[in-house]
Design an enzyme around this catalytic site. Structure first.
Site, mmCIF file in Angstrom:
data_model
loop_
_atom_site.group_PDB
_atom_site.id
_atom_site.type_symbol
_atom_site.label_atom_id
_atom_site.label_comp_id
_atom_site.label_asym_id
_atom_site.label_seq_id
_atom_site.Cartn_x
_atom_site.Cartn_y
_atom_site.Cartn_z
ATOM 1 N N LYS A 31 -3.164 -36.967 16.129
ATOM 2 C CA LYS A 31 -1.982 -36.562 15.503
ATOM 3 C C LYS A 31 -0.627 -37.896 15.468
ATOM 4 C CE LYS A 31 0.691 -33.093 15.802
ATOM 5 N NZ LYS A 31 1.780 -33.486 16.782
ATOM 6 N N ARG A 36 6.536 -24.613 13.484
ATOM 7 C CA ARG A 36 5.485 -24.040 14.219
ATOM 8 C C ARG A 36 5.474 -22.409 13.983
ATOM 9 N NH1 ARG A 36 6.626 -27.170 19.606
ATOM 10 N NH2 ARG A 36 6.179 -28.774 17.932
ATOM 11 N N ARG A 92 -9.875 -36.818 29.344
ATOM 12 C CA ARG A 92 -8.764 -37.580 29.546
ATOM 13 C C ARG A 92 -8.589 -37.776 30.941
ATOM 14 N NH1 ARG A 92 -4.673 -35.873 24.584
ATOM 15 N NH2 ARG A 92 -4.542 -34.000 25.887
ATOM 16 N N ARG A 123 -4.547 -34.655 33.824
ATOM 17 C CA ARG A 123 -3.362 -33.860 33.541
ATOM 18 C C ARG A 123 -3.500 -32.331 33.596
ATOM 19 N NH1 ARG A 123 -0.680 -36.358 28.040
ATOM 20 N NH2 ARG A 123 -1.724 -34.284 27.388
ATOM 21 N N ARG A 171 -4.169 -23.448 24.315
ATOM 22 C CA ARG A 171 -3.525 -24.171 23.407
ATOM 23 C C ARG A 171 -4.034 -24.150 21.754
ATOM 24 N NH1 ARG A 171 -3.487 -29.416 26.709
ATOM 25 N NH2 ARG A 171 -2.324 -30.440 24.671
#
Length: 297
Positions: A89, A165, A200, A229, A240
């Site tokens: 996104k 949201r 990542r 992270r 999530r």
């Protein structure tokens, strides 16, 4: 929930030998009908022959957007985009803004700005954040509506990133007659999203994002200092994703007639081509309608 973007987790999208060509190809960010604007401008210049300003009328739309536009014919694009963490996104938002000149509005960025500026909305938000609580929907909505009312947004149009949201946020916007021209959803399989997140790695020195398989570091020195992270663990990514799905199910019915689902499991350039085509159609339709109104048909 702010979606995590893998923007820097993949090689640069634009061809390096033409870094600035994209803007030249852009249609008018405001979707303003050029013929109506040109004829109006010529009429004015003909009536005031001594002034040399008609030269400026030949400038492309970016220059026109920098000056106060006429009240008529000004119909900026209004776009909402939604996508799960690592759906790409952020990359698509950047490409949309580059081509169409829209104001990119992210609630995470707004919250930080409001808190930093010490505004009333920022003070309210900070109280919740300091106590480890989610900021109330109404506080977030007030913040977004305040940003949407600013002159640059009114002139250039807006790109709402990951907002609304929740059902209550969507209904608040509806009650104020704030609706997009299009609602874009990036659709990527869960397995792909999880792999993008879990793989990542962050370089704490440069802030650059890598991926262990898709975009490995350039050398061993960089590789040795990469970190994961805290929210990119398998368990947190799954959580999530579930939160994102619940939120999406709550708001999508509000925008069902404006909904366009895009396959985000393709190269970013290909995804943007499809989004660009949809936005261009909106611009063309708006320009045609405004030109018809101007001609009194």
């Amino acid at each position: 929930m702010a979606a995590t973007s893998p923007t820097t987790a993949s090689p640069p999208l634009a061809a390096p030998e033409h870094p600035r060509r994209r803007r030249r190809l852009a249609p008018a960010p405001s979707c303003r009908p050029p013929l109506a604007a040109s004829s109006s401008a010529r009429a004015v210049s003909a009536a005031a022959a001594p002034t040399p300003k008609p030269r400026g009328m030949g400038l492309r739309c970016r220059a026109a957007a920098e000056a106060p536009p006429p009240a008529q014919g000004k119909v900026p694009l209004k776009v909402m985009i939604s996508g799960a963490p690592a759906s790409g996104k952020g990359t698509q938002c950047r490409m949309i803004v580059e081509k169409y000149g829209l104001v990119h509005i992210s609630t995470g960025d707004l919250l930080r700005a409001e808190v930093s500026s010490g505004t009333e909305i920022g003070k309210k938000a900070k109280e919740y954040m300091d106590n480890g609580k989610l900021v109330l929907d109404q506080v977030v909505t007030d913040m977004v509506v305040s940003r949407l009312s600013q002159p640059d947004v009114q002139e250039r149009g807006w790109l709402l990133d990951g907002y609304p949201r929740s059902f209550s946020q969507a209904q608040s916007l509806e009650s104020m007659k704030i609706r997009p021209d299009i609602f874009i959803v990036l659709d990527v399989p869960d397995d792909t999203l999880i792999d993008r997140c879990v793989g990542r790695r962050l370089d704490p020195v440069t802030g650059k994002i890598y991926h262990v398989k898709n975009f490995p570091p350039e050398n061993e020195e960089i590789s040795s200092r990469l970190i994961t992270r805290s929210d990119d663990t398998f368990e947190k990514v799954k959580s999530r994703l579930e939160t994102y799905k619940q939120n999406s199910e709550a708001i999508l019915p509000t925008y069902s007639e404006l909904l366009n689902q895009i396959d985000g499991n393709r190269p970013a350039e290909v995804v943007f081509q499809e989004i660009d085509s949809l936005l261009q159609k909106i611009c063309d339709n708006v320009s045609t309608n405004k030109l018809t109104e101007t001609n009194g048909e």
